[in-house]
Motif scaffolding. Structure first.
Motif, PDB file in Angstrom:
ATOM      1  N   GLU A   6       0.812  -1.144  -0.014  1.00  9.91           N
ATOM      2  CA  GLU A   6      -0.071   0.145  -0.002  1.00  9.91           C
ATOM      3  C   GLU A   6       0.813   1.221  -0.065  1.00  9.91           C
ATOM      4  OE1 GLU A   6      -2.192  -2.915   2.891  1.00  9.91           O
ATOM      5  OE2 GLU A   6      -0.260  -2.299   2.629  1.00  9.91           O
ATOM      6  N   CYS A  22      -2.644   0.051  -4.019  1.00  8.92           N
ATOM      7  CA  CYS A  22      -2.319  -1.067  -3.439  1.00  8.92           C
ATOM      8  C   CYS A  22      -1.809  -1.784  -4.645  1.00  8.92           C
ATOM      9  CB  CYS A  22      -3.434  -1.869  -2.869  1.00  8.92           C
ATOM     10  SG  CYS A  22      -2.873  -3.716  -2.572  1.00  8.92           S
ATOM     11  N   TRP A  36     -10.561  -3.242   0.613  1.00 10.56           N
ATOM     12  CA  TRP A  36      -9.854  -2.354   1.639  1.00 10.56           C
ATOM     13  C   TRP A  36     -10.293  -2.655   2.813  1.00 10.56           C
ATOM     14  CZ3 TRP A  36      -5.108   0.308   0.651  1.00 10.56           C
ATOM     15  CH2 TRP A  36      -5.043   0.649  -0.619  1.00 10.56           C
ATOM     16  N   ARG A  38      -9.919  -1.277   7.369  1.00  6.44           N
ATOM     17  CA  ARG A  38      -9.129  -0.422   8.261  1.00  6.44           C
ATOM     18  C   ARG A  38      -9.417  -0.777   9.556  1.00  6.44           C
ATOM     19  NH1 ARG A  38     -13.219   4.995   7.440  1.00  6.44           N
ATOM     20  NH2 ARG A  38     -14.781   4.062   8.525  1.00  6.44           N
ATOM     21  N   ARG A  45     -10.498  -4.750  13.084  1.00  5.07           N
ATOM     22  CA  ARG A  45     -10.558  -4.545  11.477  1.00  5.07           C
ATOM     23  C   ARG A  45     -11.920  -4.282  10.874  1.00  5.07           C
ATOM     24  NH1 ARG A  45      -5.254  -7.075   8.418  1.00  5.07           N
ATOM     25  NH2 ARG A  45      -4.453  -6.253  10.274  1.00  5.07           N
ATOM     26  N   TYR A  94      -5.022   1.421   7.078  1.00  6.75           N
ATOM     27  CA  TYR A  94      -5.741   1.111   5.975  1.00  6.75           C
ATOM     28  C   TYR A  94      -5.155  -0.272   5.225  1.00  6.75           C
ATOM     29  CZ  TYR A  94      -9.322   4.737   6.171  1.00  6.75           C
ATOM     30  OH  TYR A  94     -10.432   5.228   6.664  1.00  6.75           O
ATOM     31  N   TYR A  95      -5.739  -1.189   5.366  1.00  6.95           N
ATOM     32  CA  TYR A  95      -5.128  -2.391   4.689  1.00  6.95           C
ATOM     33  C   TYR A  95      -5.641  -2.766   3.367  1.00  6.95           C
ATOM     34  CZ  TYR A  95      -3.289  -3.287   9.423  1.00  6.95           C
ATOM     35  OH  TYR A  95      -2.602  -3.081  10.481  1.00  6.95           O
ATOM     36  N   CYS A  96      -4.616  -3.329   2.393  1.00  3.52           N
ATOM     37  CA  CYS A  96      -5.198  -3.763   1.023  1.00  3.52           C
ATOM     38  C   CYS A  96      -5.207  -5.307   1.355  1.00  3.52           C
ATOM     39  CB  CYS A  96      -4.181  -3.263   0.093  1.00  3.52           C
ATOM     40  SG  CYS A  96      -4.683  -4.206  -1.521  1.00  3.52           S
ATOM     41  N   TRP A 111      -2.976  -9.923   2.513  1.00  2.00           N
ATOM     42  CA  TRP A 111      -3.026  -8.669   3.041  1.00  2.00           C
ATOM     43  C   TRP A 111      -1.664  -7.954   2.696  1.00  2.00           C
ATOM     44  CZ3 TRP A 111      -7.218  -6.811   5.588  1.00  2.00           C
ATOM     45  CH2 TRP A 111      -8.326  -7.779   5.759  1.00  2.00           C
ATOM     46  N   GLN A 113       0.822  -4.666   4.280  1.00  2.00           N
ATOM     47  CA  GLN A 113       1.083  -4.143   5.613  1.00  2.00           C
ATOM     48  C   GLN A 113       0.583  -2.953   6.340  1.00  2.00           C
ATOM     49  OE1 GLN A 113       2.420  -3.067   2.796  1.00  2.00           O
ATOM     50  NE2 GLN A 113       2.835  -0.962   3.292  1.00  2.00           N
ATOM     51  N   GLY A 114      -0.418  -2.448   5.280  1.00  2.00           N
ATOM     52  CA  GLY A 114      -0.981  -1.060   6.100  1.00  2.00           C
ATOM     53  C   GLY A 114      -0.415   0.064   5.744  1.00  2.00           C
ATOM     54  N   THR A 115      -1.267   1.078   5.546  1.00  2.00           N
ATOM     55  CA  THR A 115      -0.809   2.432   5.683  1.00  2.00           C
ATOM     56  C   THR A 115      -1.581   3.493   6.507  1.00  2.00           C
ATOM     57  OG1 THR A 115      -0.194   4.179   4.069  1.00  2.00           O
ATOM     58  CG2 THR A 115      -2.163   3.004   3.779  1.00  2.00           C
TER      59      THR A 115
END
Length: 121
Positions: A6, A22, A36, A38, A45, A94-96, A111, A113-115
């Motif tokens: 992401e 992503c 997506w 979050r 989540r 936020y995760y893809c 998944w 790693q998140g942003t």
């Protein structure tokens, strides 16, 4: 090895916009749904948005409908989340995710790693 990376997170004031990207590698995701999720501080989540393999079908959490738009570029193996009219309650990591179309995070096998997205009032 499957990788989802992401980018595009950051800090913004309420009412502002961000676009998350992503990028998928190591696997052809053209046949997969992508989504997506979050996770806010102290929260579980939660589902935000999903898009099917063709991009012809999308779904959104009620909390983001009309403000967020999910899209994909299958040629680039990339999915996007355009976030407009951001609110402080949108603050989260936020995760893809890839490989499903369902609301439950447990149903998604891949998944990122998140942003971090931080919205200040």
């Amino acid at each position: 090895q499957v990788q989802l990376v992401e980018s595009g997170g950051g800090a913004v004031q309420a009412g502002g916009s961000l676009r998350l990207s992503c990028a998928a590698s190591g696997h052809t995701f053209s046949g997969y749904g992508m989504g997506w999720f979050r996770q806010g501080p102290g929260k579980e989540r939660e589902f935000v948005a999903a898009i099917n393999w063709s991009g012809g079908s999308t779904s959104y959490a009620d909390s983001v409908k009309g403000r967020f738009t999910i899209s994909r570029d299958s040629a680039k193996n990339t999915v996007y989340l355009q976030m407009n009219s951001l609110k402080p309650e949108d603050t989260a990591v936020y995760y893809c995710a890839a490989g499903s179309s369902l609301v439950s995070p447990a149903r998604w096998p891949y998944w990122g790693q998140g942003t971090q997205v931080t919205v200040s009032s």
